[in-house]
Design an enzyme around this catalytic site. Sequence first.
Site, PDB file in Angstrom:
ATOM      1  N   ASP A 185       0.957  -1.137  -0.032  1.00 33.10           N
ATOM      2  CA  ASP A 185      -0.008  -0.075   0.000  1.00 33.10           C
ATOM      3  C   ASP A 185       0.875   1.237   0.016  1.00 33.10           C
ATOM      4  O   ASP A 185       1.776   1.365   0.706  1.00 33.10           O
ATOM      5  CB  ASP A 185      -0.858   0.019   1.310  1.00 33.10           C
ATOM      6  CG  ASP A 185      -1.814   1.032   1.133  1.00 33.10           C
ATOM      7  OD1 ASP A 185      -2.730   1.066   0.189  1.00 33.10           O
ATOM      8  OD2 ASP A 185      -1.770   2.191   1.840  1.00 33.10           O
ATOM      9  N   ARG A 227      -7.415   5.624 -33.777  1.00 35.32           N
ATOM     10  CA  ARG A 227      -6.766   4.381 -34.353  1.00 35.32           C
ATOM     11  C   ARG A 227      -7.212   4.114 -35.607  1.00 35.32           C
ATOM     12  O   ARG A 227      -7.300   3.144 -36.236  1.00 35.32           O
ATOM     13  CB  ARG A 227      -7.618   3.244 -33.433  1.00 35.32           C
ATOM     14  CG  ARG A 227      -7.175   3.209 -32.022  1.00 35.32           C
ATOM     15  CD  ARG A 227      -7.765   2.186 -31.234  1.00 35.32           C
ATOM     16  NE  ARG A 227      -6.699   1.135 -31.456  1.00 35.32           N
ATOM     17  CZ  ARG A 227      -7.365  -0.175 -31.595  1.00 35.32           C
ATOM     18  NH1 ARG A 227      -8.661  -0.075 -31.412  1.00 35.32           N
ATOM     19  NH2 ARG A 227      -6.456  -1.303 -31.643  1.00 35.32           N
TER      20      ARG A 227
HETATM   21  O1  LIG Z   1       4.314   7.988  -8.475  1.00 33.63           O
HETATM   22  C1  LIG Z   1       3.485   7.128  -8.322  1.00 33.63           C
HETATM   23  N1  LIG Z   1       2.931   7.181  -7.243  1.00 33.63           N
HETATM   24  C2  LIG Z   1       1.835   6.027  -6.845  1.00 33.63           C
HETATM   25  C3  LIG Z   1       1.648   5.243  -8.076  1.00 33.63           C
HETATM   26  C4  LIG Z   1       0.273   4.231  -7.972  1.00 33.63           C
HETATM   27  O2  LIG Z   1      -0.519   4.593  -6.817  1.00 33.63           O
HETATM   28  C5  LIG Z   1      -1.081   3.314  -6.293  1.00 33.63           C
HETATM   29  C6  LIG Z   1      -1.474   3.469  -4.786  1.00 33.63           C
HETATM   30  O3  LIG Z   1      -2.493   3.053  -4.601  1.00 33.63           O
HETATM   31  P1  LIG Z   1      -2.562   1.521  -3.456  1.00 33.63           P
HETATM   32  O4  LIG Z   1      -1.091   1.375  -3.044  1.00 33.63           O
HETATM   33  O5  LIG Z   1      -3.833   1.740  -2.739  1.00 33.63           O
HETATM   34  O6  LIG Z   1      -2.574   0.513  -4.748  1.00 33.63           O
HETATM   35  P2  LIG Z   1      -3.819   0.107  -5.984  1.00 33.63           P
HETATM   36  O7  LIG Z   1      -3.240   0.769  -7.141  1.00 33.63           O
HETATM   37  O8  LIG Z   1      -5.082   0.472  -5.380  1.00 33.63           O
HETATM   38  O9  LIG Z   1      -3.468  -1.434  -5.802  1.00 33.63           O
HETATM   39  P3  LIG Z   1      -4.175  -2.432  -4.775  1.00 33.63           P
HETATM   40  O10 LIG Z   1      -4.664  -3.500  -5.602  1.00 33.63           O
HETATM   41  O11 LIG Z   1      -2.323  -3.071  -4.666  1.00 33.63           O
HETATM   42  O12 LIG Z   1      -4.630  -2.052  -3.514  1.00 33.63           O
HETATM   43  C7  LIG Z   1      -0.191   2.099  -6.842  1.00 33.63           C
HETATM   44  O13 LIG Z   1      -0.967   1.790  -7.904  1.00 33.63           O
HETATM   45  C8  LIG Z   1       0.949   2.935  -7.302  1.00 33.63           C
HETATM   46  O14 LIG Z   1       1.746   2.131  -8.225  1.00 33.63           O
HETATM   47  C9  LIG Z   1       2.289   5.366  -9.252  1.00 33.63           C
HETATM   48  O15 LIG Z   1       1.837   4.663 -10.244  1.00 33.63           O
HETATM   49  N2  LIG Z   1       3.176   6.426  -9.485  1.00 33.63           N
END
Ligand SMILES: O=c1[nH]cc([C@@H]2O[C@H](COP(=O)(O)OP(=O)(O)OP(=O)(O)O)[C@@H](O)[C@H]2O)c(=O)[nH]1
Length: 616
Positions: free
Chosen positions: A88, A520
């Site tokens: 997270d 596209r």
């Molecule tokens: O610079 C960046 N900062 C963050 C990210 C992306 O943000 C999300 C964070 O959300 P979370 O930890 O709740 O994860 P989710 O996407 O909801 O997937 P889960 O199924 O694991 O809960 C994360 O995807 C980071 O990669 C970014 O891309 N760049």
Amino acid sequence: MVLSPVIGKLLQKRVVLASASPRRREILSHAGLRFEVVPSRFKEKLDKASFPTPYAYAIETAKQKALEVARRMHQKDLRAPDVVIGADTIVTIGGLILEKPVDKQDAYRMLSRLNGKEHSVFTGVAIVHCCTTDAQLDLEVSEFHEETTVKFSELSEELLWEYIDSGEPMDKAGGYGIQALGGMLVEHVRGDFLNVVGFPLNHFCKKLVELYSLPRREDLRRVKHDSIPPVDTFENLSDVEGSGSDPAQGDDGGGHGRAEADGDRTQAPAGPQGTDSHGTGESPPPFPAGLLELIDGFKASKALFVACKLNVFDVLKVDGPLKAVDIAGKIDASVCGTERLLDVCVALGLLEKTDRGYRNTELADVHLASDGEYSLHSLAMHSNDHFWSLFTDLELAVREGASAAFGRKAEEPVQSKHKTLQFMRAMHGFAMLTARQVATAFDLSQFTSACDLGGCTGALARALTQEYPRLKVTVFDLPEVIEHVTCFQPEGRRTDRISFMPGDFFKDDLPEADLYILSRILHEWPDDKVCELLSRVSSRCKPGGGILVAEKILEDKPAARGSLPASLNLLVRTQGRERGLPEYRGLLERHGFRDVRLAHAGDRLDVMLGTRASPP
Ligand SMILES: O=c1[nH]cc([C@@H]2O[C@H](COP(=O)(O)OP(=O)(O)OP(=O)(O)O)[C@@H](O)[C@H]2O)c(=O)[nH]1
């Protein structure tokens, strides 16, 4: 830390990444880890105020994500994977925790808060080890966090909104993606960059070394079925070379090869000085898991196509779970063949196997059954019936170049009603998944009429009219396409703001509009045809009117994996090609469009918007 042994510790285990984040998937697969992805259903709603620190909150959320997946898989299968990884990522500034924005205003609030200042990004990671004894699930959790400091430049309101309108902030903690457009907002980073992107790979590898070499019990927390695991099964985890098959052998590895590999594994692994079991002084190279996956990639695609063609996902959507023998009866196939196909689909994450039989995963229900709004069933069928055979000529196309290959085995003109409909369904499936992002890549509210050239079933037109209440859209496409569009109009959601007009954009008069859309289309054509089309659009478009072009832009940096096959697709199939931004910009400017701007619309498409200049 020697790379291969670290990730290698997990290669013999069934590993699941409990995350929907494409970035986490990419970071871990690039590191050579082999895993399945099962996104967690845990709702990220823990009470932040009840945690002593922001990272304690991130760790607990990561842990709950992973535990939810471990328990769900155990319940379904009575067999959990060996390891489940959860993560997270949060951003903190001035004591506030920022997660993913819920809408554009929320993204604006977050980015304004970060503007010109330094903030911290924390990723909490949980590595859950699962052990099933007498159908009882034991869980052991190891957890850690990583902090990175990021400083934003002073950014103008205009820039912030332009960035928000690109759509990039929406699924990212803190409302920005440092790995993409968001990188432009950042002045400096202190710490692990990948931690900001969503997964602290370096710390993860160190944790693996620690876990699999010298387990430190104080790092482990006991979790019962609903909380803390027993520590006493931890010995199973310190990977004293043994159980599980050797992935290097694959399914073709004969008994002789396997025995040799096992023999190797029972020797002492490379020591800290890098001496291997043969005393040659060299460690083996890192296990090329990604490469082996690539080599086998065609088998996975074909298994998916065949399962679609035999309607496995449709049968299971209606009647699942079902045993292999019942599925074989319904799809008119042999039991032994069906069973093998079903097991491959399970390994590919398309089906789940329970004690009551096989059933669709959510992914298959939504995208591989033929009836859903977001079904890609027809795209899979089109790929099977059409692209598969064209790709057998890839070598020829590469040797001789697009034009030569095109002359020899050009795309057959769409003839039968069946073929036209299959093609339209294939295009429709993809367009339904990308239309909203294309429609919102820029604010198009100043336009009142648009013409979507080659707009096929009207999926983009629908997204545009939903987004812009004043906008009327004419979908202009070949008569044989327009003839079938009624099958694709969702009941109860028809609007008189969309009209369909038959015509050939190279020959017939184009409808009048403020905005012309080519989604596209241009990549299908060689330069001379692109110029012919742009010049027809340009002479119809009034000064101040717009042109919106959606394509996957070729970039100098290594292309995203998903976009790679597209340019080969074009090589074997048409005389067209993918182009870079300077080339598209040059083409548009040469045809009287200025102020060409670019926005990303998800992983698969980019969008360019230009304005028709007044003729000199
Ligand atoms: O610079 C960046 N900062 C963050 C990210 C992306 O943000 C999300 C964070 O959300 P979370 O930890 O709740 O994860 P989710 O996407 O909801 O997937 P889960 O199924 O694991 O809960 C994360 O995807 C980071 O990669 C970014 O891309 N760049």
